[in-house]
Scaffold this active site. Structure first.
Site, PDB file in Angstrom:
ATOM      1  CG  HIS A  13      -2.112  -1.079   0.995  1.00 45.63           C
ATOM      2  ND1 HIS A  13      -2.887  -1.287   0.106  1.00 45.63           N
ATOM      3  CD2 HIS A  13      -2.375  -1.832   1.862  1.00 45.63           C
ATOM      4  CE1 HIS A  13      -3.929  -2.077   0.373  1.00 45.63           C
ATOM      5  NE2 HIS A  13      -3.614  -2.828   1.460  1.00 45.63           N
ATOM      6  CG  ASP A  62      -3.242  -8.275   0.758  1.00 36.76           C
ATOM      7  OD1 ASP A  62      -4.355  -7.530   0.905  1.00 36.76           O
ATOM      8  OD2 ASP A  62      -2.442  -8.338   1.391  1.00 36.76           O
ATOM      9  CG  HIS A 115      -7.220  -5.084   1.616  1.00 37.51           C
ATOM     10  ND1 HIS A 115      -6.721  -6.101   2.466  1.00 37.51           N
ATOM     11  CD2 HIS A 115      -8.519  -4.753   1.905  1.00 37.51           C
ATOM     12  CE1 HIS A 115      -7.338  -5.856   3.551  1.00 37.51           C
ATOM     13  NE2 HIS A 115      -8.546  -5.367   3.304  1.00 37.51           N
ATOM     14  CG  ASP A 119      -5.478 -10.318   3.299  1.00 42.07           C
ATOM     15  OD1 ASP A 119      -5.175 -10.933   2.069  1.00 42.07           O
ATOM     16  OD2 ASP A 119      -5.488  -9.093   3.354  1.00 42.07           O
TER      17      ASP A 119
END
Length: 289
Positions: A159, A195, A197, A284
């Site tokens: 990120h 991921d 996200h 995740d």
């Protein structure tokens, strides 16, 4: 497989805004300890320590002024008379506000971040620099002939953009690893982000570059963090046009569909002539992860 790891990350466990409360971050030292213990228990892997971080590599994927900010933010925060456990941003340069860099450390916390889910503490820089060094060392090992290496990075990195932290990430470990390969003579590198996200920071860093292909499978940004990047229409810009591939998936996507998207992403990277692969391994994605 070679596992690059150390324990410098334990100095960092920041606060985050969760709903209406400030809590210890859900991304904590226990995550790395669990992974390390499982890998060590099998007795099949060799653990190695990281080499010192090479700042000139980091400066090719991050703004030098941003790196300086991360390194010295806590000391400046304390010198300005602030107390408490963490330095947390609370004001950001949102729409119709100016984008100047403030001189005050509080203002810079907002300028150099995009979310209130991570903060800076006394041990943050040591952990961040170590995490980046792990990625750098793993890439160096593979560039030198190892088939693969696993960097047990904490804090994570995907990120973190060219000049902003957020999503628990401060320096972009995957981008640093990709840059190591390029500096070692590889013509094109692939980044595969698994991921849940979207890796908005990795996309941001390489969006206008053609030497790194970025493929990401992630949750639909209309409904999940980081919300403002990760759509299929985002395919790169300028020299990087066609070098970014997003596969946003709705909640409830079944494994067979996810696997098909993964195979398509791998084929796309292989077809793009990538000579090395960096994987942002977020674990995740499954409902119970």
């Amino acid at each position: 497989m070679l596992i690059v790891a150390d324990d410098a990350h334990v100095s960092h466990h920041c606060l985050e805004l969760d709903g209406s409360e400030l809590v210890l971050s859900w991304e904590g030292p226990e995550r790395a300890r669990i992974v390390k213990d499982v890998l060590a228990a099998g007795g099949r892997h060799q653990f190695v320590a990281p080499d010192p971080l090479q700042r000139h590599v980091v400066e090719k994927v991050h703004d030098p002024a941003y790196i300086d900010f991360l390194e010295h933010a806590w000391a400046r925060w304390v010198a300005d008379g602030h107390d408490g456990e963490a330095a947390l941003p609370f004001c950001w340069p949102a729409r119709r506000l100016r984008g100047d860099v403030p001189t005050n450390v509080v203002g810079q916390l907002g300028y150099y971040s995009f979310a209130a889910d991570c903060s800076i503490m006394a041990g943050t820089w040591a952990a961040v620099a170590s995490s980046a060094a792990l990625a750098q060392t793993a890439a160096t090992l593979v560039a030198s002939g190892e088939r693969s290496a696993f960097a047990l990075c904490r804090p994570p990195g995907h990120h973190a953009s060219f000049d902003q932290f957020g999503g628990y990430c401060f320096l972009n470990n995957a981008a640093i690893a990709a840059q190591v390969f390029l500096d070692d003579g590889f013509d094109r590198v692939g980044v595969l982000d698994l991921d849940y996200h979207h890796g908005n920071g990795t996309q941001d860093i390489f969006y206008a570059r053609s030497d790194v292909l970025v493929a990401s499978l992630h949750a639909d940004p209309q409904h999940d963090f980081p919300f403002f990047l990760g759509h299929t229409s985002e395919q790169g810009d300028g020299a990087g046009q066609g070098c970014n591939r997003n596969a946003p998936l709705p909640r409830g996507t079944q494994f067979a569909e996810w696997l098909a998207e993964l195979e398509d992403a791998i084929d796309w990277l292989a077809g793009g002539g990538c000579e090395a692969l960096v994987i942002s391994l977020g674990v995740d994605t499954f409902v119970d992860d």
